[in-house]
Design a protein around this motif. Structure first.
Motif, PDB file in Angstrom:
ATOM      1  N   SER A  50       0.844  -1.187   0.000  1.00 61.50           N
ATOM      2  CA  SER A  50       0.000   0.000   0.000  1.00 61.50           C
ATOM      3  C   SER A  50       0.877   1.234   0.000  1.00 61.50           C
ATOM      4  O   SER A  50       1.935   1.256   0.638  1.00 61.50           O
ATOM      5  CB  SER A  50      -0.897  -0.004   1.247  1.00 61.50           C
ATOM      6  OG  SER A  50      -1.629   1.203   1.358  1.00 61.50           O
ATOM      7  N   ARG A  51       0.444   2.257  -0.718  1.00 56.54           N
ATOM      8  CA  ARG A  51       1.144   3.541  -0.700  1.00 56.54           C
ATOM      9  C   ARG A  51       0.089   4.641  -0.767  1.00 56.54           C
ATOM     10  O   ARG A  51      -1.008   4.450  -1.306  1.00 56.54           O
ATOM     11  CB  ARG A  51       2.152   3.645  -1.850  1.00 56.54           C
ATOM     12  CG  ARG A  51       1.559   3.651  -3.226  1.00 56.54           C
ATOM     13  CD  ARG A  51       2.653   3.567  -4.291  1.00 56.54           C
ATOM     14  NE  ARG A  51       3.244   2.235  -4.339  1.00 56.54           N
ATOM     15  CZ  ARG A  51       4.561   1.994  -4.453  1.00 56.54           C
ATOM     16  NH1 ARG A  51       5.432   2.990  -4.512  1.00 56.54           N
ATOM     17  NH2 ARG A  51       5.011   0.774  -4.508  1.00 56.54           N
ATOM     18  N   THR A  52       0.418   5.778  -0.203  1.00 60.17           N
ATOM     19  CA  THR A  52      -0.534   6.885  -0.207  1.00 60.17           C
ATOM     20  C   THR A  52      -0.662   7.510  -1.588  1.00 60.17           C
ATOM     21  O   THR A  52      -1.676   8.132  -1.895  1.00 60.17           O
ATOM     22  CB  THR A  52      -0.133   7.954   0.821  1.00 60.17           C
ATOM     23  OG1 THR A  52       1.244   8.295   0.632  1.00 60.17           O
ATOM     24  CG2 THR A  52      -0.337   7.443   2.234  1.00 60.17           C
ATOM     25  N   SER A  53       0.359   7.377  -2.413  1.00 59.79           N
ATOM     26  CA  SER A  53       0.325   7.856  -3.796  1.00 59.79           C
ATOM     27  C   SER A  53       1.567   7.305  -4.482  1.00 59.79           C
ATOM     28  O   SER A  53       2.366   6.585  -3.866  1.00 59.79           O
ATOM     29  CB  SER A  53       0.326   9.385  -3.847  1.00 59.79           C
ATOM     30  OG  SER A  53       1.614   9.897  -3.514  1.00 59.79           O
ATOM     31  N   TRP A  54       1.768   7.655  -5.754  1.00 57.52           N
ATOM     32  CA  TRP A  54       2.979   7.273  -6.464  1.00 57.52           C
ATOM     33  C   TRP A  54       4.018   8.403  -6.449  1.00 57.52           C
ATOM     34  O   TRP A  54       5.002   8.356  -7.180  1.00 57.52           O
ATOM     35  CB  TRP A  54       2.650   6.864  -7.895  1.00 57.52           C
ATOM     36  CG  TRP A  54       1.925   5.552  -7.930  1.00 57.52           C
ATOM     37  CD1 TRP A  54       0.578   5.351  -7.936  1.00 57.52           C
ATOM     38  CD2 TRP A  54       2.534   4.243  -7.918  1.00 57.52           C
ATOM     39  NE1 TRP A  54       0.287   3.999  -7.923  1.00 57.52           N
ATOM     40  CE2 TRP A  54       1.474   3.298  -7.926  1.00 57.52           C
ATOM     41  CE3 TRP A  54       3.838   3.783  -7.899  1.00 57.52           C
ATOM     42  CZ2 TRP A  54       1.695   1.921  -7.917  1.00 57.52           C
ATOM     43  CZ3 TRP A  54       4.072   2.405  -7.897  1.00 57.52           C
ATOM     44  CH2 TRP A  54       3.013   1.497  -7.897  1.00 57.52           C
ATOM     45  N   ALA A  55       3.805   9.391  -5.580  1.00 55.41           N
ATOM     46  CA  ALA A  55       4.756  10.493  -5.448  1.00 55.41           C
ATOM     47  C   ALA A  55       5.999  10.035  -4.677  1.00 55.41           C
ATOM     48  O   ALA A  55       5.971   9.060  -3.923  1.00 55.41           O
ATOM     49  CB  ALA A  55       4.102  11.672  -4.733  1.00 55.41           C
ATOM     50  N   ASP A  56       7.088  10.773  -4.857  1.00 54.64           N
ATOM     51  CA  ASP A  56       8.358  10.385  -4.239  1.00 54.64           C
ATOM     52  C   ASP A  56       8.327  10.446  -2.720  1.00 54.64           C
ATOM     53  O   ASP A  56       9.116   9.752  -2.061  1.00 54.64           O
ATOM     54  CB  ASP A  56       9.486  11.289  -4.752  1.00 54.64           C
ATOM     55  CG  ASP A  56       9.795  11.063  -6.228  1.00 54.64           C
ATOM     56  OD1 ASP A  56       9.155  10.169  -6.848  1.00 54.64           O
ATOM     57  OD2 ASP A  56      10.662  11.774  -6.767  1.00 54.64           O
ATOM     58  N   ASP A  57       7.465  11.279  -2.135  1.00 54.47           N
ATOM     59  CA  ASP A  57       7.437  11.414  -0.680  1.00 54.47           C
ATOM     60  C   ASP A  57       6.287  10.635  -0.046  1.00 54.47           C
ATOM     61  O   ASP A  57       5.942  10.851   1.113  1.00 54.47           O
ATOM     62  CB  ASP A  57       7.344  12.882  -0.272  1.00 54.47           C
ATOM     63  CG  ASP A  57       6.060  13.550  -0.781  1.00 54.47           C
ATOM     64  OD1 ASP A  57       5.349  12.923  -1.599  1.00 54.47           O
ATOM     65  OD2 ASP A  57       5.792  14.689  -0.359  1.00 54.47           O
ATOM     66  N   ALA A  58       5.690   9.710  -0.786  1.00 52.48           N
ATOM     67  CA  ALA A  58       4.551   8.943  -0.277  1.00 52.48           C
ATOM     68  C   ALA A  58       4.979   8.022   0.867  1.00 52.48           C
ATOM     69  O   ALA A  58       6.163   7.729   1.057  1.00 52.48           O
ATOM     70  CB  ALA A  58       3.948   8.121  -1.407  1.00 52.48           C
ATOM     71  N   ALA A  59       3.979   7.555   1.612  1.00 49.86           N
ATOM     72  CA  ALA A  59       4.191   6.504   2.598  1.00 49.86           C
ATOM     73  C   ALA A  59       3.892   5.158   1.928  1.00 49.86           C
ATOM     74  O   ALA A  59       2.909   5.019   1.194  1.00 49.86           O
ATOM     75  CB  ALA A  59       3.290   6.703   3.807  1.00 49.86           C
ATOM     76  N   PHE A  60       4.743   4.172   2.201  1.00 50.56           N
ATOM     77  CA  PHE A  60       4.657   2.864   1.544  1.00 50.56           C
ATOM     78  C   PHE A  60       4.782   1.771   2.585  1.00 50.56           C
ATOM     79  O   PHE A  60       5.649   1.830   3.464  1.00 50.56           O
ATOM     80  CB  PHE A  60       5.773   2.730   0.504  1.00 50.56           C
ATOM     81  CG  PHE A  60       5.964   1.330  -0.026  1.00 50.56           C
ATOM     82  CD1 PHE A  60       5.175   0.859  -1.075  1.00 50.56           C
ATOM     83  CD2 PHE A  60       6.919   0.482   0.520  1.00 50.56           C
ATOM     84  CE1 PHE A  60       5.352  -0.430  -1.561  1.00 50.56           C
ATOM     85  CE2 PHE A  60       7.102  -0.804   0.042  1.00 50.56           C
ATOM     86  CZ  PHE A  60       6.310  -1.262  -1.009  1.00 50.56           C
ATOM     87  N   VAL A  61       3.930   0.748   2.482  1.00 40.57           N
ATOM     88  CA  VAL A  61       3.951  -0.384   3.415  1.00 40.57           C
ATOM     89  C   VAL A  61       3.870  -1.678   2.622  1.00 40.57           C
ATOM     90  O   VAL A  61       3.103  -1.775   1.647  1.00 40.57           O
ATOM     91  CB  VAL A  61       2.767  -0.332   4.401  1.00 40.57           C
ATOM     92  CG1 VAL A  61       2.819  -1.527   5.357  1.00 40.57           C
ATOM     93  CG2 VAL A  61       2.778   0.966   5.188  1.00 40.57           C
ATOM     94  N   SER A  62       4.656  -2.665   3.027  1.00 39.72           N
ATOM     95  CA  SER A  62       4.536  -4.019   2.494  1.00 39.72           C
ATOM     96  C   SER A  62       4.403  -4.984   3.660  1.00 39.72           C
ATOM     97  O   SER A  62       5.119  -4.875   4.657  1.00 39.72           O
ATOM     98  CB  SER A  62       5.754  -4.385   1.645  1.00 39.72           C
ATOM     99  OG  SER A  62       5.654  -5.727   1.198  1.00 39.72           O
ATOM    100  N   PHE A  63       3.477  -5.941   3.528  1.00 40.89           N
ATOM    101  CA  PHE A  63       3.125  -6.880   4.600  1.00 40.89           C
ATOM    102  C   PHE A  63       2.932  -8.237   3.950  1.00 40.89           C
ATOM    103  O   PHE A  63       2.304  -8.336   2.889  1.00 40.89           O
ATOM    104  CB  PHE A  63       1.832  -6.393   5.256  1.00 40.89           C
ATOM    105  CG  PHE A  63       1.305  -7.220   6.394  1.00 40.89           C
ATOM    106  CD1 PHE A  63       2.113  -7.568   7.461  1.00 40.89           C
ATOM    107  CD2 PHE A  63      -0.031  -7.620   6.408  1.00 40.89           C
ATOM    108  CE1 PHE A  63       1.600  -8.304   8.528  1.00 40.89           C
ATOM    109  CE2 PHE A  63      -0.551  -8.351   7.467  1.00 40.89           C
ATOM    110  CZ  PHE A  63       0.268  -8.696   8.533  1.00 40.89           C
ATOM    111  N   LYS A  64       3.484  -9.301   4.546  1.00 37.90           N
ATOM    112  CA  LYS A  64       3.420 -10.590   3.861  1.00 37.90           C
ATOM    113  C   LYS A  64       3.382 -11.760   4.818  1.00 37.90           C
ATOM    114  O   LYS A  64       3.862 -11.680   5.955  1.00 37.90           O
ATOM    115  CB  LYS A  64       4.598 -10.757   2.901  1.00 37.90           C
ATOM    116  CG  LYS A  64       5.968 -10.859   3.565  1.00 37.90           C
ATOM    117  CD  LYS A  64       7.094 -10.834   2.527  1.00 37.90           C
ATOM    118  CE  LYS A  64       7.177 -12.069   1.690  1.00 37.90           C
ATOM    119  NZ  LYS A  64       7.790 -13.200   2.427  1.00 37.90           N
ATOM    120  N   ALA A  65       2.823 -12.878   4.340  1.00 38.92           N
ATOM    121  CA  ALA A  65       2.810 -14.136   5.087  1.00 38.92           C
ATOM    122  C   ALA A  65       2.448 -15.264   4.135  1.00 38.92           C
ATOM    123  O   ALA A  65       1.358 -15.271   3.554  1.00 38.92           O
ATOM    124  CB  ALA A  65       1.811 -14.080   6.242  1.00 38.92           C
TER     125      ALA A  65
END
Length: 628
Positions: free
Chosen positions: A344-359
């Motif tokens: 998930s990311r807040t946008s595709w902008a360079d300063d966005a917040a990005f999270v990856s979660f896996k199992a």
């Protein structure tokens, strides 16, 4: 025999060098100039010699395109050294592994392109060496069927070695070699996950997946067989790779054995996928990397031979008819069920917040289940998931241009404690502390991701991993629900249970030490920051420690080591049978930080109130509310 890959299009390629392919030709010419300034070691070094393969191919292609004698002489200088070595590969499986695969591919292309222009004795010497090395690799593949790379269908060694064998088979007219490679790749393409995900991680995707394209391209141009849509993996893998990009596109999320966060791009592969699938996003990323990020990766990457060696494929695979499409219109969240990964990311902008979660289980669900079937039905050991970490329930966070909650990257003695997970009495998973943590585990040892929900800017998923702990611990439940809000905040709810009282420890790793501020923790890294607030339990003990990681990422170069230190925040409960850990993480700028806002819901309700966003957990359900 017609020259491989370039038959029927040499005139077109030559004409393009001053037009549509001018940038790619400049790259190839510069790479050939670089080879001219190097001295191939006269004796086989202890380190890997994979780079000899693309050296021969780059120089040979430059000669075929231009007819300049210097490229032919320089190609022979590298070829002559390579064929003088009695064996290809020294420290690990000489003649039978990656060195042999890389050199068979590159030198077979060079033979196909140069044989009519080499003196007869030189062409014969090259052919004789290719025949010897190809036979050695073929015999090994036959003799070891059902074990190691010969039948490791989800692993880069399989793809590289069989692609090398196939190239030599086509160049030397050895149909038994090409037939065996074809049988292998038919199975590989059918067994790889259709969602395009790669359990080996982004760096090994960048290292291994180009070889799938190499083979399918070779098959199409030699036999006229189109396998680009066989199985679905190749058609969908760029989407997976795009969603592994950290904001700014230069770095990547480093789940799995990733040497670093900058070794993730292949301009050549992006170009080929763009051409085959008319994917403008892939063309856009190829262009962006080539213009803005290429040289940073070239000197910072820990993967060899690295991006520079791919120049000849950048030229051969470039298709100027595909219009670049900025991925700004791409969905900001994605779910890849085989790997059990949601991003998930807040946008595709360079300063966005990005999270990856896996199992997911070792190698992903398809590999885990199919390998079990091969084991039962044939006695084969096909699952080489050594690059897949014990990370089910782990997550990575980047925001405002910085990584804030980080993964360990490459690790040899893999442990759950190297990831943002929960430990039980200080212990991680059963069978950890070794390279291949999934080897010989019962088939039922399967973590999974469930209840994935992506809607209206919210992302929610729950990871189950209780099955991965030693039976002696009596762990009944390790369920982590992660929620990402539209503003990029994280809420993590860990529900934990065991047969006996246990200490439960929440881990958060960062590049720089967390700093206590007014009952919270500030995690800062350059331009980015995150506030971490523990909302439950109220009696947790908080400690800070260092977690050291050391790894050798290649058996072919024993002296190579990667070391790093993670700064670790440890939040532990008193010993109890059941525990709930509720954590909020709020990304912000480190240069002008906004105050933390997370508070517990009133009245004993389980959840987090950010003022303008709320997350409420009740009766197994999650209620999400966005305010003004």
């Amino acid at each position: 025999m017609e020259p491989l890959l370039i038959a029927g299009r040499l005139d077109e390629l030559r004409a393009s060098l001053t037009g549509t392919h001018a940038a790619q030709w400049r790259r190839l010419a510069e790479q050939c100039d670089w080879y001219r300034g190097q001295t191939p070691p006269p004796e086989h070094p202890t380190a890997s010699i994979t780079y000899f393969g693309p050296a021969a191919a780059n120089l040979a292609l430059a000669y075929r395109l231009t007819g300049q004698r210097g490229y032919l002489d320089e190609a022979w200088r590298w070829i002559a050294t390579a064929i003088s070595y009695p064996h290809w590969g020294k420290a690990k499986l000489p003649d039978h592994d990656l060195d042999a695969g890389w050199l068979l591919h590159g030198l077979s292309l060079a033979y196909s392109w140069l044989r009519d222009d080499l003196p007869a004795e030189r062409a014969a010497a090259l052919r004789e060496k290719l025949d010897l090395q190809g036979q050695r690799l073929y015999d090994f593949a036959v003799e070891t069927e059902g074990s190691w790379w010969s039948s490791s269908f989800w692993q880069n060694h399989n793809w590289i070695c069989y692609a090398g064998l196939a190239t030599a088979g086509y160049a030397l007219d050895r149909p038994e070699w090409t037939a065996r490679a074809k049988d292998d790749f038919a199975r590989v393409l059918e067994l790889l996950p259709a969602d395009g995900s790669d359990s080996e991680g982004v760096v090994y995707w960048r290292y291994g997946v180009p070889w799938l394209a190499v083979y399918v391209d070779l098959l199409e141009r030699t036999e006229g067989v189109d396998w680009w849509r066989r199985g679905g993996f190749l058609q969908n893998t760029f989407t997976w790779r795009l969603h592994q990009c950290a904001p700014g596109f230069e770095e990547n999320v480093d789940h799995g054995d990733c040497h670093d966060r900058r070794s993730g791009h292949s301009v050549a592969l992006y170009s080929k996928l763009a051409s085959v699938y008319r994917d403008g996003r892939a063309q856009w990323l190829a262009d962006r990397v080539a213009r803005r990020h290429f040289w940073r990766e070239a000197y910072a990457s820990g993967v060899k031979p690295g991006v520079m060696a791919e120049a000849f494929y950048e030229l051969l695979w470039h298709d100027p008819t595909v219009e670049p499409v900025d991925p700004a219109g791409e969905p900001t969240a994605a779910y890849f069920p085989d790997l059990g990964q949601v991003t998930s990311r807040t946008s595709w902008a360079d300063d966005a917040a990005f999270v990856s979660f896996k199992a997911a289980p070792g190698g992903g669900h398809t590999a885990w289940d199919t390998a079990e079937r091969f084991r039962r039905e044939r006695g084969w050991d096909t699952l080489s998931a050594g690059h897949h970490h014990p990370d089910a329930g782990g997550f990575v966070l980047a925001a405002h241009g910085a990584f804030l909650a980080v993964d360990c990257g490459y690790s040899n003695a893999k442990r759950a404690a190297e990831h943002n997970l929960v430990l039980v009495d200080g212990q991680g998973w059963a069978g950890e502390g070794r390279y291949h943590v999934y080897k010989d585990l019962p088939h039922g040892s399967q973590p999974r991701l469930r209840d994935v929900r992506i809607a209206d800017g919210w992302v929610q998923a729950t990871a189950e991993s209780a099955a991965m702990f030693a039976p002696a611990l009596g762990v009944r439940r390790v369920d982590r629900t992660l929620v990402v809000t539209p503003r990029g905040r994280l809420v993590l709810l860990d529900r934990l249970a065991a047969d006996e009282p246990r200490e439960w420890t929440f881990l958060l790793h960062s590049d720089w030490p967390a700093e206590p501020v007014d009952g919270r923790f500030a995690i800062r890294s350059g331009s980015g920051q995150a506030w971490l607030t523990t909302l439950a339990p109220g009696d947790a003990r908080v400690e800070q420690a260092d977690t050291a990681i050391e790894a050798n990422p290649t058996g072919s170069t024993p002296s190579l080591k990667i070391t790093k230190t993670l700064r670790t925040l440890r939040i532990s409960t008193p010993r109890r049978r059941e525990a709930v850990i509720l954590t909020a993480i709020e990304p912000t700028s480190a240069l002008s930080p906004q105050p933390a806002r997370a508070v517990a819901l009133p009245g004993g309700e389980l959840g987090v109130d950010f003022g303008d966003e709320q997350v409420r957990f009740e009766d197994g359900a999650v209620e999400l509310t966005a305010g003004s």
